[in-house]
Design a protein around this motif. Structure first.
Motif, PDB file in Angstrom:
ATOM      1  N   ILE A 315      35.835  -4.285  33.306  1.00 59.72           N
ATOM      2  CA  ILE A 315      34.974  -3.700  32.276  1.00 59.72           C
ATOM      3  C   ILE A 315      34.159  -2.578  32.912  1.00 59.72           C
ATOM      4  N   THR A 316      34.206  -1.400  32.278  1.00 62.12           N
ATOM      5  CA  THR A 316      33.505  -0.234  32.816  1.00 62.12           C
ATOM      6  C   THR A 316      32.168  -0.014  32.117  1.00 62.12           C
ATOM      7  N   SER A 317      32.055  -0.456  30.872  1.00 63.92           N
ATOM      8  CA  SER A 317      30.788  -0.440  30.127  1.00 63.92           C
ATOM      9  C   SER A 317      30.834  -1.604  29.160  1.00 63.92           C
ATOM     10  N   GLY A 318      29.752  -2.333  29.041  1.00 70.99           N
ATOM     11  CA  GLY A 318      29.756  -3.421  28.073  1.00 70.99           C
ATOM     12  C   GLY A 318      28.353  -3.694  27.596  1.00 70.99           C
ATOM     13  N   GLY A 319      28.276  -4.391  26.482  1.00 74.62           N
ATOM     14  CA  GLY A 319      26.959  -4.726  25.980  1.00 74.62           C
ATOM     15  C   GLY A 319      27.033  -5.312  24.589  1.00 74.62           C
ATOM     16  N   PHE A 320      25.859  -5.506  24.017  1.00 75.44           N
ATOM     17  CA  PHE A 320      25.740  -6.054  22.674  1.00 75.44           C
ATOM     18  C   PHE A 320      25.717  -4.897  21.688  1.00 75.44           C
ATOM     19  N   SER A 321      26.496  -5.016  20.627  1.00 76.23           N
ATOM     20  CA  SER A 321      26.507  -4.001  19.582  1.00 76.23           C
ATOM     21  C   SER A 321      25.543  -4.415  18.470  1.00 76.23           C
ATOM     22  N   PRO A 322      24.425  -3.724  18.332  1.00 72.32           N
ATOM     23  CA  PRO A 322      23.485  -4.096  17.261  1.00 72.32           C
ATOM     24  C   PRO A 322      24.076  -3.912  15.866  1.00 72.32           C
ATOM     25  N   THR A 323      24.994  -2.962  15.699  1.00 71.93           N
ATOM     26  CA  THR A 323      25.604  -2.748  14.387  1.00 71.93           C
ATOM     27  C   THR A 323      26.550  -3.889  14.035  1.00 71.93           C
ATOM     28  N   LEU A 324      27.362  -4.310  15.021  1.00 71.52           N
ATOM     29  CA  LEU A 324      28.388  -5.323  14.763  1.00 71.52           C
ATOM     30  C   LEU A 324      27.875  -6.742  15.002  1.00 71.52           C
ATOM     31  N   LYS A 325      26.754  -6.850  15.731  1.00 65.61           N
ATOM     32  CA  LYS A 325      26.134  -8.138  16.052  1.00 65.61           C
ATOM     33  C   LYS A 325      27.007  -9.023  16.943  1.00 65.61           C
ATOM     34  N   HIS A 326      27.831  -8.388  17.749  1.00 61.97           N
ATOM     35  CA  HIS A 326      28.551  -9.112  18.807  1.00 61.97           C
ATOM     36  C   HIS A 326      28.786  -8.138  19.942  1.00 61.97           C
ATOM     37  N   SER A 327      29.393  -8.627  21.007  1.00 60.11           N
ATOM     38  CA  SER A 327      29.550  -7.776  22.179  1.00 60.11           C
ATOM     39  C   SER A 327      30.819  -6.933  22.098  1.00 60.11           C
ATOM     40  N   ILE A 328      30.730  -5.742  22.655  1.00 60.67           N
ATOM     41  CA  ILE A 328      31.871  -4.830  22.779  1.00 60.67           C
ATOM     42  C   ILE A 328      31.871  -4.272  24.203  1.00 60.67           C
ATOM     43  N   ALA A 329      33.009  -3.706  24.588  1.00 63.56           N
ATOM     44  CA  ALA A 329      33.096  -3.155  25.943  1.00 63.56           C
ATOM     45  C   ALA A 329      34.181  -2.105  26.013  1.00 63.56           C
ATOM     46  N   LEU A 330      34.082  -1.256  27.014  1.00 65.36           N
ATOM     47  CA  LEU A 330      35.190  -0.412  27.435  1.00 65.36           C
ATOM     48  C   LEU A 330      35.733  -1.035  28.716  1.00 65.36           C
ATOM     49  N   ALA A 331      37.051  -1.078  28.843  1.00 65.35           N
ATOM     50  CA  ALA A 331      37.643  -1.705  30.018  1.00 65.35           C
ATOM     51  C   ALA A 331      38.879  -0.916  30.435  1.00 65.35           C
ATOM     52  N   ARG A 332      39.096  -0.864  31.731  1.00 67.51           N
ATOM     53  CA  ARG A 332      40.308  -0.216  32.242  1.00 67.51           C
ATOM     54  C   ARG A 332      41.277  -1.313  32.617  1.00 67.51           C
ATOM     55  N   ILE A 333      42.408  -1.352  31.913  1.00 64.87           N
ATOM     56  CA  ILE A 333      43.349  -2.464  32.097  1.00 64.87           C
ATOM     57  C   ILE A 333      44.765  -1.910  32.270  1.00 64.87           C
ATOM     58  N   PRO A 334      45.672  -2.718  32.812  1.00 69.42           N
ATOM     59  CA  PRO A 334      47.061  -2.267  32.967  1.00 69.42           C
ATOM     60  C   PRO A 334      47.680  -1.924  31.607  1.00 69.42           C
ATOM     61  N   VAL A 335      48.579  -0.939  31.604  1.00 68.40           N
ATOM     62  CA  VAL A 335      49.257  -0.594  30.344  1.00 68.40           C
ATOM     63  C   VAL A 335      50.090  -1.775  29.864  1.00 68.40           C
ATOM     64  N   ASN A 336      50.398  -1.752  28.600  1.00 73.92           N
ATOM     65  CA  ASN A 336      51.217  -2.793  27.976  1.00 73.92           C
ATOM     66  C   ASN A 336      50.598  -4.181  28.082  1.00 73.92           C
ATOM     67  N   SER A 337      49.288  -4.237  28.148  1.00 73.57           N
ATOM     68  CA  SER A 337      48.618  -5.531  28.078  1.00 73.57           C
ATOM     69  C   SER A 337      48.344  -5.832  26.608  1.00 73.57           C
ATOM     70  N   HIS A 338      48.664  -7.038  26.202  1.00 72.54           N
ATOM     71  CA  HIS A 338      48.486  -7.401  24.789  1.00 72.54           C
ATOM     72  C   HIS A 338      47.415  -8.454  24.579  1.00 72.54           C
ATOM     73  N   SER A 339      47.152  -9.235  25.628  1.00 72.59           N
ATOM     74  CA  SER A 339      46.107 -10.235  25.494  1.00 72.59           C
ATOM     75  C   SER A 339      45.316 -10.259  26.783  1.00 72.59           C
ATOM     76  N   CYS A 340      44.058 -10.553  26.691  1.00 75.51           N
ATOM     77  CA  CYS A 340      43.279 -10.646  27.923  1.00 75.51           C
ATOM     78  C   CYS A 340      42.056 -11.532  27.752  1.00 75.51           C
ATOM     79  N   GLN A 341      41.536 -11.929  28.910  1.00 76.45           N
ATOM     80  CA  GLN A 341      40.344 -12.766  28.977  1.00 76.45           C
ATOM     81  C   GLN A 341      39.345 -12.094  29.911  1.00 76.45           C
ATOM     82  N   ALA A 342      38.100 -12.120  29.517  1.00 79.97           N
ATOM     83  CA  ALA A 342      37.049 -11.580  30.376  1.00 79.97           C
ATOM     84  C   ALA A 342      36.424 -12.714  31.162  1.00 79.97           C
ATOM     85  N   ASP A 343      36.120 -12.437  32.419  1.00 84.04           N
ATOM     86  CA  ASP A 343      35.460 -13.420  33.278  1.00 84.04           C
ATOM     87  C   ASP A 343      33.953 -13.225  33.120  1.00 84.04           C
TER      88      ASP A 343
END
Lengths: 367, 129
Positions: A315-343
């Protein structure tokens, strides 16, 4: 003590919690970051971004110089006032900085990040040899960003008061996005970093405190750097030094659209490297910057590992979204990834991969 | 300036404890702590019935700024948690000493209170940080 913008005392008077930002004492918030965030999405707010660096570029070779310096092509700026977002790359195709360049009556104006000021100026100067250009930093200018659905109306109402300013408000109301207008020693453009309608105003710093007071009196609330960050994250906009840096290709930072690949004979710095990166991308070995959404409790944060079906990312940037009321993030991940889990603090939590753009004009924009 | 009520005991990690005559302690975080954390968005609380030792990590506060561990200032059995915080974590910002309490606990060792600070000592502790 850090450096102060012309509005430092205004921030203190407004009860700001001040923090160090790259050597500047800047407002983090004036009470509640979330309230400030919501004001920009619902009405209007003003950000003091006078710590950012303005460089004016003039001379017969100004255009040729910028076509060499920038990955985007200033040839696209076919009229005065037009704005362009671009990366400035090194020879390896890493991002030295991201910036906005405006076409001006005298040539061009660039606004670069404050944290990268010294290296940017050194790089720009070192590559000006052989060009008939003058680079002049403009520390005497203040920069305010006024954003939110009511921002244009509020700014125009203030500018109309008593004809104090050399600005015709009709010319501002008619501005399209990424266009600006030079009015005396004021420059006002429809650019910004929030995903809302708004203006950036660049003008003499001695006029900044009185103008700030008039905006606040008109109901434009001061907004700190905290909300500036959560607003730009919701808008899926990169933050230099977090989502990209000199080691990161623009192709791994969702900046492919900001590279002007045509005409092919334009030899901008870093071109051969990003052409190579494009081949790596086609071969599937270039990671990509995506959006992540966590719809349950918890907060995604910069630096957390992301375990994907196709490898590991971060994750390169993450935080709480006040508009959406949940967390969002920008992340750099391998191409062709379809599912992932954050630690998240040792707990693997499933997150959804979406396009890196979450909120525009106050509304959720991803599926 | 943050508020520091006189009738509470404080841990160096910024939790407060209010003890009733029956040995039931209410725990929360100080005004100084909520102010430093910024807007609080989520809180994880322990389950009722859990036995905790003083200085155990018992809760997590996620604010706009960071995730922070909350340490139990005293030992005992968790009797009740403030479930309102699960949906309205911002209550801690608004009322850290009232509606923003975290949990109630049956203390197992009243002597632990002596290890905590009174209001004057806590004010000095915050000033020194």
């Amino acid at each position: 003590m850090g450096q102060h913008t012309p509005l430092y005392q205004k921030h203190l008077d407004a009860g700001a919690k001040m923090v160090d930002f790259a050597g500047w004492d800047m407002p983090l918030n004036y009470g509640s970051q979330i309230d400030e965030h919501k004001r920009v999405r619902s009405t209007a707010g003003v950000f003091d971004v006078s710590h950012m660096t303005v460089v004016d570029i003039s001379g017969d070779d100004a255009k040729a110089y910028l076509r060499k310096l920038l990955a985007n092509d200033v040839e696209k700026l076919d009229a005065e006032g037009r704005a362009l977002y671009s990366a400035m790359l090194n020879e390896n195709g890493g991002v030295i900085d991201d910036l906005i360049v405006y076409r001006m009556s005298f040539g061009y104006r660039i606004v670069v990040n404050c944290a990268t000021r010294s290296k940017d100026l050194a790089w720009m100067n070192s590559h000006s040899a052989g060009f008939d250009v003058a680079l002049v930093e403009k520390p005497e200018l203040a920069i305010l960003a006024v954003h939110g659905p009511q921002s244009l109306d509020k700014v125009c109402a203030v500018l109309d008061q008593g004809q104090l300013y050399p600005v015709k408000t009709a010319s501002i109301n008619l501005l399209e996005n990424f266009r600006g207008v030079e009015l005396g020693n004021w420059f006002i453009a429809r650019t910004g970093y929030t995903g809302e309608k708004g203006l950036e105003l660049i003008f003499p710093e001695k006029e900044a405190p009185a103008f700030w007071d008039k905006l606040v009196a008109a109901g434009v609330h001061p907004i700190g750097l905290g909300a500036r960050d959560s607003l730009r994250l919701e808008a899926g906009m990169n933050l230099y030094g977090h989502d990209m840096d000199e080691e990161i290709s623009p192709l791994a930072a969702n900046m492919e659209q900001t590279i002007a690949w045509q005409p092919e004979d334009r030899d901008f710095i870093g071109r051969s490297a990003v052409v190579r990166h494009r081949a790596e991308q086609a071969a599937g070995s270039m990671p990509r910057l995506v959006g992540l959404v966590l719809e349950q409790r918890g907060v995604l944060r910069e630096g957390q590992r992301v375990l994907c079906d196709n490898g590991e990312g971060i994750i390169t940037s993450g935080g709480f979204s006040p508009t959406l009321k949940h967390s969002i993030a920008l992340a750099r991940i391998p191409v062709n990834s379809h599912s992932c889990q954050a630690d998240i603090r040792g707990t693997l939590t499933s997150v959804r991969i979406v396009k890196p753009n979450f909120v525009r004009f106050g509304k959720k924009v991803f599926e | 300036m943050s508020t520091v009520p006189d009738n509470l005991r404080y841990a160096s990690t910024h939790e407060w404890v209010h003890v009733e005559d029956d040995g039931i302690a209410t725990v929360g975080i100080s005004d100084h702590a909520q102010n430093a954390l910024g807007d609080i968005v989520f809180i994880e609380l322990p389950e009722a019935g859990t036995i905790v030792n003083s200085k155990d990590e018992v809760a997590v506060v996620e604010s706009v700024k960071a995730a922070s561990d909350i340490y139990s200032p005293v030992s005992g059995e968790i009797l009740e948690i403030n479930e309102e915080l699960l949906d309205a974590a911002e209550t801690v910002n608004v009322a850290p000493y009232d509606g923003g309490w975290f949990y109630k606990l049956k203390m197992s060792d009243a002597a632990e209170l002596d290890d905590l600070m009174d209001a004057d000592a806590y004010i000095k502790h915050c000033d020194a940080e």
